[in-house]
Design a protein around this motif. Structure first.
Motif, PDB file in Angstrom:
ATOM      1  N   ASN A 292       0.807  -1.219   0.000  1.00  0.00           N
ATOM      2  CA  ASN A 292       0.000   0.000   0.000  1.00  0.00           C
ATOM      3  C   ASN A 292       0.838   1.265   0.000  1.00  0.00           C
ATOM      4  N   GLN A 293       2.107   1.102  -0.319  1.00  0.00           N
ATOM      5  CA  GLN A 293       2.990   2.269  -0.422  1.00  0.00           C
ATOM      6  C   GLN A 293       2.571   3.097  -1.634  1.00  0.00           C
ATOM      7  N   PRO A 294       2.671   4.426  -1.521  1.00  0.00           N
ATOM      8  CA  PRO A 294       2.396   5.236  -2.710  1.00  0.00           C
ATOM      9  C   PRO A 294       3.435   4.965  -3.800  1.00  0.00           C
ATOM     10  N   LEU A 295       3.098   5.346  -5.015  1.00  0.00           N
ATOM     11  CA  LEU A 295       4.019   5.163  -6.144  1.00  0.00           C
ATOM     12  C   LEU A 295       4.612   6.520  -6.483  1.00  0.00           C
ATOM     13  N   LYS A 296       5.932   6.636  -6.330  1.00  0.00           N
ATOM     14  CA  LYS A 296       6.599   7.922  -6.592  1.00  0.00           C
ATOM     15  C   LYS A 296       7.231   7.885  -7.967  1.00  0.00           C
ATOM     16  N   ILE A 297       6.788   8.761  -8.840  1.00  0.00           N
ATOM     17  CA  ILE A 297       7.322   8.815 -10.201  1.00  0.00           C
ATOM     18  C   ILE A 297       7.918  10.208 -10.381  1.00  0.00           C
ATOM     19  N   LYS A 298       9.228  10.287 -10.413  1.00  0.00           N
ATOM     20  CA  LYS A 298       9.937  11.565 -10.515  1.00  0.00           C
ATOM     21  C   LYS A 298       9.506  12.451  -9.345  1.00  0.00           C
ATOM     22  N   ASN A 299       8.923  13.628  -9.621  1.00  0.00           N
ATOM     23  CA  ASN A 299       8.503  14.519  -8.542  1.00  0.00           C
ATOM     24  C   ASN A 299       7.002  14.397  -8.253  1.00  0.00           C
ATOM     25  N   LYS A 300       6.375  13.293  -8.700  1.00  0.00           N
ATOM     26  CA  LYS A 300       4.918  13.145  -8.562  1.00  0.00           C
ATOM     27  C   LYS A 300       4.607  11.887  -7.755  1.00  0.00           C
ATOM     28  N   THR A 301       3.468  11.898  -7.104  1.00  0.00           N
ATOM     29  CA  THR A 301       3.120  10.729  -6.288  1.00  0.00           C
ATOM     30  C   THR A 301       1.683  10.301  -6.534  1.00  0.00           C
ATOM     31  N   ALA A 302       1.515   8.999  -6.761  1.00  0.00           N
ATOM     32  CA  ALA A 302       0.159   8.430  -6.803  1.00  0.00           C
ATOM     33  C   ALA A 302      -0.053   7.740  -5.463  1.00  0.00           C
ATOM     34  N   ARG A 303      -1.213   7.975  -4.870  1.00  0.00           N
ATOM     35  CA  ARG A 303      -1.528   7.410  -3.554  1.00  0.00           C
ATOM     36  C   ARG A 303      -1.494   5.885  -3.563  1.00  0.00           C
ATOM     37  N   ILE A 304      -1.903   5.334  -4.689  1.00  0.00           N
ATOM     38  CA  ILE A 304      -2.062   3.882  -4.788  1.00  0.00           C
ATOM     39  C   ILE A 304      -1.163   3.356  -5.909  1.00  0.00           C
ATOM     40  N   PRO A 305      -0.414   2.271  -5.656  1.00  0.00           N
ATOM     41  CA  PRO A 305       0.569   1.820  -6.660  1.00  0.00           C
ATOM     42  C   PRO A 305      -0.043   0.997  -7.796  1.00  0.00           C
ATOM     43  N   ILE A 306      -1.132   1.523  -8.358  1.00  0.00           N
ATOM     44  CA  ILE A 306      -1.760   0.837  -9.503  1.00  0.00           C
ATOM     45  C   ILE A 306      -1.736   1.796 -10.692  1.00  0.00           C
ATOM     46  N   VAL A 307      -1.105   1.327 -11.780  1.00  0.00           N
ATOM     47  CA  VAL A 307      -1.133   2.077 -13.031  1.00  0.00           C
ATOM     48  C   VAL A 307      -2.139   1.354 -13.923  1.00  0.00           C
ATOM     49  N   GLN A 308      -3.093   2.110 -14.446  1.00  0.00           N
ATOM     50  CA  GLN A 308      -4.051   1.493 -15.381  1.00  0.00           C
ATOM     51  C   GLN A 308      -3.391   1.499 -16.754  1.00  0.00           C
ATOM     52  N   GLY A 309      -3.279   0.314 -17.368  1.00  0.00           N
ATOM     53  CA  GLY A 309      -2.592   0.219 -18.660  1.00  0.00           C
ATOM     54  C   GLY A 309      -3.350   0.962 -19.754  1.00  0.00           C
ATOM     55  N   GLY A 310      -2.610   1.603 -20.653  1.00  0.00           N
ATOM     56  CA  GLY A 310      -3.234   2.286 -21.792  1.00  0.00           C
ATOM     57  C   GLY A 310      -3.890   1.264 -22.708  1.00  0.00           C
ATOM     58  N   MET A 311      -5.085   1.575 -23.198  1.00  0.00           N
ATOM     59  CA  MET A 311      -5.796   0.630 -24.066  1.00  0.00           C
ATOM     60  C   MET A 311      -6.385   1.332 -25.273  1.00  0.00           C
ATOM     61  N   GLY A 312      -5.831   0.970 -26.448  1.00  0.00           N
ATOM     62  CA  GLY A 312      -6.357   1.528 -27.687  1.00  0.00           C
ATOM     63  C   GLY A 312      -7.173   0.473 -28.411  1.00  0.00           C
ATOM     64  N   VAL A 313      -8.002   0.804 -29.311  1.00  0.00           N
ATOM     65  CA  VAL A 313      -8.363   2.159 -29.709  1.00  0.00           C
ATOM     66  C   VAL A 313      -9.568   2.625 -28.896  1.00  0.00           C
ATOM     67  N   GLY A 314      -9.403   3.726 -28.183  1.00  0.00           N
ATOM     68  CA  GLY A 314     -10.554   4.337 -27.522  1.00  0.00           C
ATOM     69  C   GLY A 314     -11.035   3.671 -26.253  1.00  0.00           C
ATOM     70  N   VAL A 315     -10.345   2.598 -25.801  1.00  0.00           N
ATOM     71  CA  VAL A 315     -10.836   1.884 -24.609  1.00  0.00           C
ATOM     72  C   VAL A 315     -10.451   2.647 -23.341  1.00  0.00           C
ATOM     73  N   SER A 316      -9.232   3.228 -23.333  1.00  0.00           N
ATOM     74  CA  SER A 316      -8.897   4.101 -22.192  1.00  0.00           C
ATOM     75  C   SER A 316      -8.695   5.523 -22.689  1.00  0.00           C
ATOM     76  N   ARG A 317      -9.720   6.318 -22.481  1.00  0.00           N
ATOM     77  CA  ARG A 317      -9.626   7.753 -22.763  1.00  0.00           C
ATOM     78  C   ARG A 317      -9.887   8.498 -21.449  1.00  0.00           C
ATOM     79  N   SER A 318     -10.467   9.709 -21.530  1.00  0.00           N
ATOM     80  CA  SER A 318     -10.535  10.530 -20.314  1.00  0.00           C
ATOM     81  C   SER A 318     -11.456   9.979 -19.235  1.00  0.00           C
ATOM     82  N   SER A 319     -12.502   9.273 -19.623  1.00  0.00           N
ATOM     83  CA  SER A 319     -13.437   8.816 -18.591  1.00  0.00           C
ATOM     84  C   SER A 319     -12.747   7.798 -17.675  1.00  0.00           C
ATOM     85  N   LEU A 320     -12.141   6.772 -18.275  1.00  0.00           N
ATOM     86  CA  LEU A 320     -11.472   5.756 -17.457  1.00  0.00           C
ATOM     87  C   LEU A 320     -10.237   6.343 -16.754  1.00  0.00           C
TER      88      LEU A 320
END
Ligand SMILES: Cc1cc2nc3c(=O)[nH]c(=O)nc-3n(C[C@H](O)[C@H](O)[C@H](O)COP(=O)(O)O)c2cc1C
Length: 352
Positions: free
Chosen positions: A3-31
């Motif tokens: 449950n450690q945050p994910l630190k990427i450069k100078n930015k932090t995500a609270r939760i260490p889950i990256v949602q994978g990019g999905m084309g075409v159009g499956v991951s856009r702004s809503s997701l």
């Protein structure tokens, strides 16, 4: 530790889950916006992202560039300070312009797979956008990090390791994919971790590594973290969420698919891919599906030789025309039983 945050450069995500990019159009702004808001890293796929812009047919490139900026802005508005990135395939014809559009739009990070993004540091320059390659082997990580070090005097801000159970295009040979059980992928993971340590020391930074491919439940998250990575990349599970940008028919196909319905296809991109064996795939197995028009999506594509047009097939799928659509999916799509929401899915993946 999980449950450690994910630190990427100078930015932090609270939760260490990256949602994978999905084309075409499956991951856009809503997701992506919903994932970022829930504390993970939301990733928009740039592949033909402008497919529903009114001028897409006349000006594919213009529509895509405009849509990249639009979706980054919309996702960030929704994200409440959470991290939003863009996944840009190196194999894309207009890869460089997509990277520049994502940076212009203020993306927190750019994630690049489907090839070695050698020029990525130069394209991002001094912008406050982190860079993350996707690799599937120690060899690829070693080569790329060495090139970035020599050519640009910099290193990755995060590394995504994509394993053989992932969805979409895969960085493995069809033979490796047939023998995933015997194939020692843990050795590659350890190798990538060793490679990145060289550059962590050299640059005095920390390079988080996230592991993706087949992460479908809490136990998989735990197993991944035990291998020494800092987070996970999850894609397939996010498709069956209310917030996912795909059509309801696409999501329903995920709910109905079982393990036996999943096939490895030879994509026109020249890489193997994993997809649901639906009516479209069965037809493609019988012979070529004529290409209507060329969208100039992939650098190395010869419309006269390909079995079908991948852009057309993926656009058909995301719009819900599954008879004529290619439905990419991960190996564990059969685990999905129902539609959930992004916060509920993240809670499920992270619960103790
Ligand atoms: C429908 C679908 C589309 C995908 N499209 C892309 C893409 O455009 N670019 C990319 O780098 N990866 C793509 N992927 C791979 C995911 O980003 C992710 O790394 C992988 O699927 C993780 O495994 P999982 O789906 O088992 O969670 C796609 C995956 C799926 C399921």
């Amino acid at each position: 530790m999980e449950n450690q945050p994910l630190k990427i450069k100078n930015k932090t995500a609270r939760i260490p889950i990256v949602q994978g990019g999905m084309g075409v159009g499956v991951s856009r702004s809503s997701l992506a916006g919903a994932v970022a808001r829930a504390g993970g890293v939301g990733i928009i796929s740039s592949a033909q992202i402008g497919y529903d812009e009114p001028d897409f047919e006349q000006d594919v490139q213009g529509a895509n560039l405009r849509a990249i900026e639009k979706h980054v802005r919309l996702a960030k508005e929704q994200a409440d300070g959470g991290l939003v990135g863009v996944n840009i395939m190196h194999a894309l014809q207009h890869y460089e312009d997509h990277v520049k559009a994502a940076v212009r739009a203020g993306a927190d990070l750019v994630v690049c797979g489907a090839g070695l993004p050698v020029e990525l540091p130069g394209l991002v320059g001094d912008a406050d956008t982190a860079i993350a390659p996707i690799v599937s082997s120690r060899k690829a990580a070693s080569l790329l990090l060495r090139m970035w070090d020599k050519k640009y005097g910099r290193t990755a801000d995060m590394i995504v390791i994509e394993g053989p159970l992932a969805g979409g295009h895969l960085g493995f040979s069809p033979e490796q994919l047939e023998r995933t059980a015997e194939f020692d992928f843990d050795m590659e993971i350890r190798g990538v971790l060793e490679e990145k340590r060289i550059y962590e020391e050299k640059y005095g930074v920390s390079i988080p590594v996230v592991l993706g491919g087949g992460i479908s439940g809490r136990a998989h998250v735990r197993q991944a973290m035990e291998k020494g990575v800092d987070g996970v990349q999850v894609a397939t599970r996010f498709v069956a969420t209310e917030e996912c940008d795909a059509s309801p028919a696409y999501k329903q196909a995920y709910i109905e698919a079982s393990e036996e319905d999943v096939v490895i296809i030879k994509s026109p991109v020249g890489m193997p891919g994993r997809a649901v064996r639906n009516a479209f795939i069965r037809r493609a197995e019988l012979g070529k599906i004529p290409v209507g028009r060329c969208f100039h999506c992939i650098k190395k594509c010869s419309p006269a030789q390909i079995p079908y047009c991948i852009t057309q097939a993926l656009v058909n799928a995301v719009k819900g025309d599954l008879e004529n659509g290619l439905i990419f999916c991960g190996a564990r799509v059969g685990d999905i039983r129902e539609i959930t929401t992004v916060p509920a899915l993240i809670a499920e993946l992270m619960q103790d």
